[in-house]
Motif scaffolding. Structure first.
Motif, short mmCIF file in Angstrom:
data_model
loop_
_atom_site.label_atom_id
_atom_site.label_comp_id
_atom_site.label_asym_id
_atom_site.label_seq_id
_atom_site.Cartn_x
_atom_site.Cartn_y
_atom_site.Cartn_z
N GLY A 70 0.81 -1.23 0.00
CA GLY A 70 0.00 0.00 0.00
C GLY A 70 0.84 1.28 0.00
N GLU A 71 2.17 1.15 -0.19
CA GLU A 71 3.04 2.36 -0.23
C GLU A 71 3.03 2.91 -1.65
OE1 GLU A 71 6.93 1.13 1.02
OE2 GLU A 71 6.09 0.01 2.71
N LEU A 72 2.03 3.74 -1.95
CA LEU A 72 1.83 4.16 -3.34
C LEU A 72 1.82 5.68 -3.45
CD1 LEU A 72 -0.87 1.50 -3.78
CD2 LEU A 72 1.19 1.57 -5.17
N PRO A 73 2.21 6.22 -4.64
CA PRO A 73 2.22 7.67 -4.83
C PRO A 73 0.84 8.29 -4.58
CG PRO A 73 3.35 6.56 -6.64
CD PRO A 73 2.70 5.48 -5.82
N GLU A 74 0.85 9.59 -4.27
CA GLU A 74 -0.39 10.28 -3.88
C GLU A 74 -1.47 10.24 -4.95
OE1 GLU A 74 0.07 14.27 -2.39
OE2 GLU A 74 1.56 13.59 -0.92
N ASP A 75 -1.05 10.34 -6.22
CA ASP A 75 -2.07 10.41 -7.28
C ASP A 75 -2.47 9.02 -7.79
OD1 ASP A 75 0.25 9.70 -8.58
OD2 ASP A 75 0.01 11.12 -10.24
N TYR A 76 -2.01 7.95 -7.09
CA TYR A 76 -2.28 6.57 -7.53
C TYR A 76 -3.78 6.29 -7.69
CZ TYR A 76 -3.45 1.68 -6.36
OH TYR A 76 -4.02 0.44 -6.31
N ALA A 77 -4.58 6.72 -6.69
CA ALA A 77 -6.03 6.40 -6.71
C ALA A 77 -6.69 6.94 -7.98
CB ALA A 77 -6.71 6.97 -5.47
N GLN A 78 -6.26 8.13 -8.38
CA GLN A 78 -6.90 8.77 -9.53
C GLN A 78 -6.33 8.29 -10.86
OE1 GLN A 78 -6.78 12.96 -8.99
NE2 GLN A 78 -8.18 13.40 -10.66
N THR A 79 -5.00 8.20 -10.92
CA THR A 79 -4.38 7.95 -12.24
C THR A 79 -4.27 6.46 -12.58
OG1 THR A 79 -2.24 8.13 -11.18
CG2 THR A 79 -2.97 10.06 -12.38
N VAL A 80 -4.21 5.58 -11.58
CA VAL A 80 -4.03 4.15 -11.85
C VAL A 80 -5.21 3.32 -11.36
CG1 VAL A 80 -2.57 2.13 -11.45
CG2 VAL A 80 -1.51 4.36 -11.79
N LEU A 81 -5.57 3.51 -10.09
CA LEU A 81 -6.60 2.64 -9.50
C LEU A 81 -7.97 2.82 -10.17
CD1 LEU A 81 -7.33 0.54 -7.36
CD2 LEU A 81 -7.85 2.41 -5.79
N ALA A 82 -8.41 4.07 -10.32
CA ALA A 82 -9.75 4.31 -10.88
C ALA A 82 -9.89 3.72 -12.30
CB ALA A 82 -10.07 5.80 -10.87
N PRO A 83 -8.93 3.96 -13.21
CA PRO A 83 -9.06 3.35 -14.55
C PRO A 83 -9.04 1.82 -14.50
CG PRO A 83 -7.32 5.02 -14.55
CD PRO A 83 -7.79 4.89 -13.14
N PHE A 84 -8.23 1.25 -13.59
CA PHE A 84 -8.17 -0.21 -13.50
C PHE A 84 -9.50 -0.78 -13.00
CE2 PHE A 84 -7.43 -4.10 -10.99
CZ PHE A 84 -6.97 -4.93 -12.01
N VAL A 85 -10.05 -0.16 -11.96
CA VAL A 85 -11.34 -0.61 -11.39
C VAL A 85 -12.43 -0.51 -12.47
CG1 VAL A 85 -13.17 0.11 -9.77
CG2 VAL A 85 -10.83 -0.22 -8.95
N GLU A 86 -12.38 0.55 -13.25
CA GLU A 86 -13.36 0.74 -14.34
C GLU A 86 -13.23 -0.41 -15.36
OE1 GLU A 86 -16.33 2.23 -16.65
OE2 GLU A 86 -15.82 2.90 -14.62
N SER A 87 -12.00 -0.71 -15.79
CA SER A 87 -11.85 -1.75 -16.83
C SER A 87 -12.16 -3.14 -16.27
CB SER A 87 -10.47 -1.68 -17.49
OG SER A 87 -9.51 -2.26 -16.68
N LEU A 88 -11.84 -3.37 -14.99
CA LEU A 88 -12.16 -4.65 -14.35
C LEU A 88 -13.69 -4.83 -14.27
CD1 LEU A 88 -10.93 -7.12 -13.00
CD2 LEU A 88 -10.78 -5.85 -10.86
#
Length: 358
Positions: A253-271
């Motif tokens: 869980g040691e992730l950059p600050e913008d991770y939720a917006q730039t990586v997680l949200a698009p991944f959750v959407e495609s999943l």
């Protein structure tokens, strides 16, 4: 195929050991005096990419070392293990046979039936069967499930256990084990889950499996090529991490600050879109047009916001599976860590439950 019986059962202490492409997971259960299940221990040891590929153990020594570490760290004293083969290397077939046959007569009938369904010589095959119960359609007959796998696939898993100083006493099929664990959770749904159509989706590292269940019956099954490894790849691409760094940061869980917006949200959407697509395949190839619940399992299932986005896409209630729900938790279990990792343990939990299933 006694030691590796595909449907073997056991009441002595037993470890459920789930060997997947991304990690090995261990679960040990016991029962209290009232017959309630108690989680005694659980643990996960990650693998590096490529150690296991298409159900084959490619880096045997590394996998043995990681498994030994996990067993030793868990403090488990029993050496007996239940393991499973991926469904992709097992042929299963439901057949109807006359009731009242002796075990030997059943074996003869099963072998003759198996000859028709199995595309290779029976000498190369580990074959097993399980009488499910009376046939719902023909009086006096019984339903029997045949399971067959090439001997080398079974020996691979047995060899891994033995190299770790363990004794394989049950060789199951991954989907059967996960279904066994999921049935406990389904029974805790409103109305005991009776007549509910449930989409059980296990999100693996490389691929995901959807089983649609109703009253213990498998209505539909499908594998799709999407999984948690895609999130690791997106992390590596976005921030210039190596695959190993990305995987380790994802776990910690040691992730950059913008991770939720730039990586997680698009991944959750495609999943979520992939899950919606899997359900559409089910609806177009069966008379069904809805499910009552979507249950998500696997290491990726607990991602923040995933259940909500899946419900937005599909309009069906969605929840993450905790296979230990309703169990007592033993003293040796770190509860916070277990709750975080619980969805990963579905198959291992089903394997550990083989100790108590008849």
């Amino acid at each position: 195929m006694n030691a590796g019986s595909l449907f073997g059962r056991q009441s002595a202490s037993l470890l459920g050991l789930d060997v997947s492409p991304s990690s090995v997971k261990l679960v040990e259960l016991s029962q209290d005096r009232s017959g309630n299940l108690v989680l005694e221990r659980c643990g996960i040891e990650p693998f590096e990419a490529g150690w296991i590929s298409d159900g084959n153990i490619e880096k045997f020594d590394e996998v043995v070392e990681a498994t030994r570490r996990l067993v030793s760290r868990s403090g488990a004293r029993t050496k007996q293990v239940a393991m499973a083969l991926p469904a992709s290397v097992v042929i299963t077939k439901k057949i109807i046979l006359p009731g009242g046959l002796s075990e030997r007569e059943l074996e003869v009938q099963v072998e003759s039936e198996a000859n028709q369904y199995i595309p290779f010589s029976l000498d190369e095959v580990a074959l097993d069967f399980c009488v499910v119960g009376p046939s719902p359609t023909s009086a006096g007959d019984v339903e029997v499930v045949i399971a067959a796998s090439r001997k080398e696939k079974v020996e691979d898993r047995q060899g891994l256990a033995e190299a770790c100083g363990l004794t394989p006493v049950v060789m199951d099929v991954e989907n059967y084990a996960s279904r066994l664990a999921a049935n406990r959770i389904i029974a805790r749904l409103p109305g005991g889950g009776t007549d509910a159509v449930i989409a059980l989706i296990e999100i693996g590292a490389m691929s995901s499996n959807m089983q649609v269940l109703r009253n213990d019956e498998l209505l539909y099954e499908r594998d799709q090529v999407f999984g948690g490894a895609q999130l690791t790849q997106m992390l590596a691409r976005q921030y210039g991490f190596t695959q190993e760094e990305a995987e380790s940061k994802k776990r910690s869980g040691e992730l950059p600050e913008d991770y939720a917006q730039t990586v997680l949200a698009p991944f959750v959407e495609s999943l979520s879109q992939e899950i919606e697509r899997a359900l559409k395949f089910f609806f177009t190839s069966t008379p069904h047009n809805k499910v009552d619940y979507i249950l998500l399992a696997g290491g990726t299932a607990g991602l923040s916001g995933l259940t909500e986005v899946v419900t937005q896409h599909t309009n069906f209630p969605c929840q993450v599976v905790n296979p230990f729900d309703g169990m007592e938790i033993g003293k040796g279990v770190r509860e916070k860590k277990m709750l975080r990792e619980a969805p990963s343990y579905l198959t291992a939990c089903g394997l550990a439950m083989r100790r108590f299933t008849r």
